[in-house]
Design a protein around this motif. Structure first.
Motif, short mmCIF file in Angstrom:
data_model
loop_
_atom_site.label_atom_id
_atom_site.label_comp_id
_atom_site.label_asym_id
_atom_site.label_seq_id
_atom_site.Cartn_x
_atom_site.Cartn_y
_atom_site.Cartn_z
N ALA A 135 5.18 28.59 30.36
CA ALA A 135 5.11 29.18 29.02
C ALA A 135 4.62 28.15 28.00
CB ALA A 135 6.46 29.74 28.61
N ALA A 136 5.05 26.90 28.17
CA ALA A 136 4.60 25.85 27.26
C ALA A 136 3.10 25.67 27.33
CB ALA A 136 5.31 24.53 27.60
N LYS A 137 2.55 25.75 28.54
CA LYS A 137 1.11 25.64 28.71
C LYS A 137 0.40 26.85 28.11
CE LYS A 137 -2.50 25.11 32.22
NZ LYS A 137 -2.78 24.91 33.67
N ALA A 138 0.93 28.04 28.35
CA ALA A 138 0.31 29.26 27.82
C ALA A 138 0.34 29.29 26.30
CB ALA A 138 1.02 30.48 28.38
N ALA A 139 1.38 28.71 25.71
CA ALA A 139 1.50 28.70 24.25
C ALA A 139 0.37 27.91 23.59
CB ALA A 139 2.85 28.13 23.85
N LYS A 140 -0.26 27.00 24.33
CA LYS A 140 -1.34 26.18 23.78
C LYS A 140 -2.70 26.85 23.92
CE LYS A 140 1.16 21.93 24.97
NZ LYS A 140 1.14 20.68 25.81
N MET A 141 -2.75 27.98 24.61
CA MET A 141 -4.02 28.67 24.82
C MET A 141 -4.40 29.50 23.61
SD MET A 141 -3.64 30.16 28.70
CE MET A 141 -3.48 29.11 30.13
N SER A 142 -5.68 29.68 23.41
CA SER A 142 -6.15 30.63 22.40
C SER A 142 -5.86 32.04 22.91
CB SER A 142 -7.65 30.46 22.17
OG SER A 142 -8.37 30.88 23.31
N GLU A 143 -5.92 33.02 22.03
CA GLU A 143 -5.67 34.39 22.45
C GLU A 143 -6.68 34.83 23.51
OE1 GLU A 143 -3.20 36.56 21.94
OE2 GLU A 143 -2.24 34.84 20.99
N ALA A 144 -7.94 34.43 23.33
CA ALA A 144 -8.96 34.80 24.31
C ALA A 144 -8.67 34.18 25.67
CB ALA A 144 -10.34 34.36 23.81
N GLU A 145 -8.28 32.91 25.68
CA GLU A 145 -7.95 32.23 26.94
C GLU A 145 -6.73 32.87 27.59
OE1 GLU A 145 -9.41 27.65 25.99
OE2 GLU A 145 -7.45 28.35 25.28
N PHE A 146 -5.76 33.18 26.77
CA PHE A 146 -4.51 33.76 27.29
C PHE A 146 -4.76 35.13 27.91
CE2 PHE A 146 -0.30 35.88 26.51
CZ PHE A 146 0.41 35.12 27.42
N GLU A 147 -5.50 35.98 27.22
CA GLU A 147 -5.77 37.32 27.74
C GLU A 147 -6.65 37.25 28.98
OE1 GLU A 147 -4.38 40.16 26.92
OE2 GLU A 147 -3.16 39.07 25.47
N ALA A 148 -7.56 36.28 29.04
CA ALA A 148 -8.38 36.10 30.24
C ALA A 148 -7.52 35.72 31.43
CB ALA A 148 -9.44 35.03 29.99
N MET A 149 -6.51 34.87 31.20
CA MET A 149 -5.59 34.51 32.26
C MET A 149 -4.80 35.72 32.75
SD MET A 149 -2.20 32.10 32.09
CE MET A 149 -1.26 33.48 31.42
N LEU A 150 -4.35 36.55 31.80
CA LEU A 150 -3.54 37.71 32.15
C LEU A 150 -4.30 38.74 32.97
CD1 LEU A 150 -1.38 38.43 28.96
CD2 LEU A 150 -0.72 37.23 31.05
N LYS A 151 -5.61 38.75 32.87
CA LYS A 151 -6.39 39.72 33.64
C LYS A 151 -6.18 39.56 35.13
CE LYS A 151 -10.14 40.51 30.32
NZ LYS A 151 -11.60 40.35 30.06
N ASN A 152 -5.83 38.36 35.55
CA ASN A 152 -5.63 38.10 36.98
C ASN A 152 -4.22 38.40 37.45
OD1 ASN A 152 -8.29 37.12 37.34
ND2 ASN A 152 -7.68 35.13 36.54
N VAL A 153 -3.31 38.70 36.52
CA VAL A 153 -1.92 39.01 36.89
C VAL A 153 -1.87 40.48 37.34
CG1 VAL A 153 0.47 39.12 36.10
CG2 VAL A 153 -1.06 37.33 35.22
N PRO A 154 -1.49 40.75 38.60
CA PRO A 154 -1.58 42.12 39.11
C PRO A 154 -0.50 43.07 38.60
CG PRO A 154 -0.72 40.65 40.80
CD PRO A 154 -1.12 39.79 39.65
N SER A 155 0.59 42.56 38.10
CA SER A 155 1.72 43.39 37.68
C SER A 155 1.79 43.50 36.17
CB SER A 155 3.04 42.79 38.22
OG SER A 155 4.15 43.28 37.53
#
Length: 239
Positions: free
Chosen positions: A119-139
């Motif tokens: 979560a600490a790493k994700a908090a440093k991401m931009s919204e675009a980076e964060f949403e791009a990461m979430l696209k790979n989460v299957p659930s």
């Protein structure tokens, strides 16, 4: 690939459970560490093995299994010595009910665990980076958990609530422990399933909790003295 192959993460509570079970059985296995902070569990290669995108995942003679409680029962059935499930059908049912109860507490543990590292790493991401990461989460459930941990951290009130739920587990254990374990007086899968939760409680969540629960304290001292525990990798979560 033949034999046991385990895809796991060192700090994952579910991974710790399966590693402890394998070590209690004395089973040699090929371990592959999945870097959760690098999102390896959501990589195309890993999703081919485990479409749920979580750890651990176990292959036995090339056939995949997921869900740590299922893996542990499978291991006990295929490698029966030493036995880790009760022989008595009623005790076996009680064991399964207990593990189901413990599994249901995982969201309380996540409130504490996810604020470290991921979560600490994700908090440093931009919204675009964060949403791009979430696209790979299957659930979808996992996506929402990520959004909550990274964008709306749990309040102290919510952490206190989660702590209370985990301490209630210890209170139930205090009334259950007899002989060498939680079920039927023998150490087994119920104890193995619970160990990662107690490790996090005594390490960070409520370090003094065992002082007022003498049966739990004795149970934990005996469990952590087992050679299999030392080999299973319950290293500090924080730091």
């Amino acid at each position: 690939m033949m034999g046991i192959v385990l895809y796991h993460s060192p700090k994952s509570s579910a991974s710790r459970r399966v590693r402890l079970c394998l070590e209690e059985k004395g089973i040699a296995y090929e371990g592959h560490v999945i870097d959760l902070s690098a999102q390896e569990q959501h990589s195309e290669a890993y999703l081919k093995i485990n479409p749920l995108g979580v750890v651990p995942c176990m292959l036995h003679d090339g056939r995949p299994l997921h869900e740590s409680s299922v893996m542990c029962e499978y291991i006990d059935a295929v490698f029966p010595e030493p036995p880790l499930c009760p022989e008595d059908p009623y005790d076996l049912a009680v064991m399964r009910n207990w593990i189901r109860y413990v599994d249901g507490l995982i969201t309380n543990l996540i409130r504490f665990n996810w604020r470290h590292g991921m979560a600490a790493k994700a908090a440093k991401m931009s919204e675009a980076e964060f949403e791009a990461m979430l696209k790979n989460v299957p659930s979808e459930e996992r996506k929402e958990a990520w959004r909550r941990a990274a964008r709306n951290p749990y309040t102290e009130t919510e952490l206190d609530e989660a702590r209370g739920n985990l301490l209630a587990m210890l209170d139930r254990m205090e009334g259950m422990i007899a002989g060498d374990g939680l079920i039927g007086g023998r150490y087994g899968l119920a104890d193995i399933a619970t160990a990662p939760f107690v490790r996090r409680i005594e390490e960070e969540i409520a370090p003094d909790a065992l002082l007022s629960r003498p049966k739990c304290a004795g149970w934990w001292a005996a469990l952590t003295a087992r050679p299999a525990y030392a080999r299973a990798g319950f290293d500090p979560f924080v730091g």
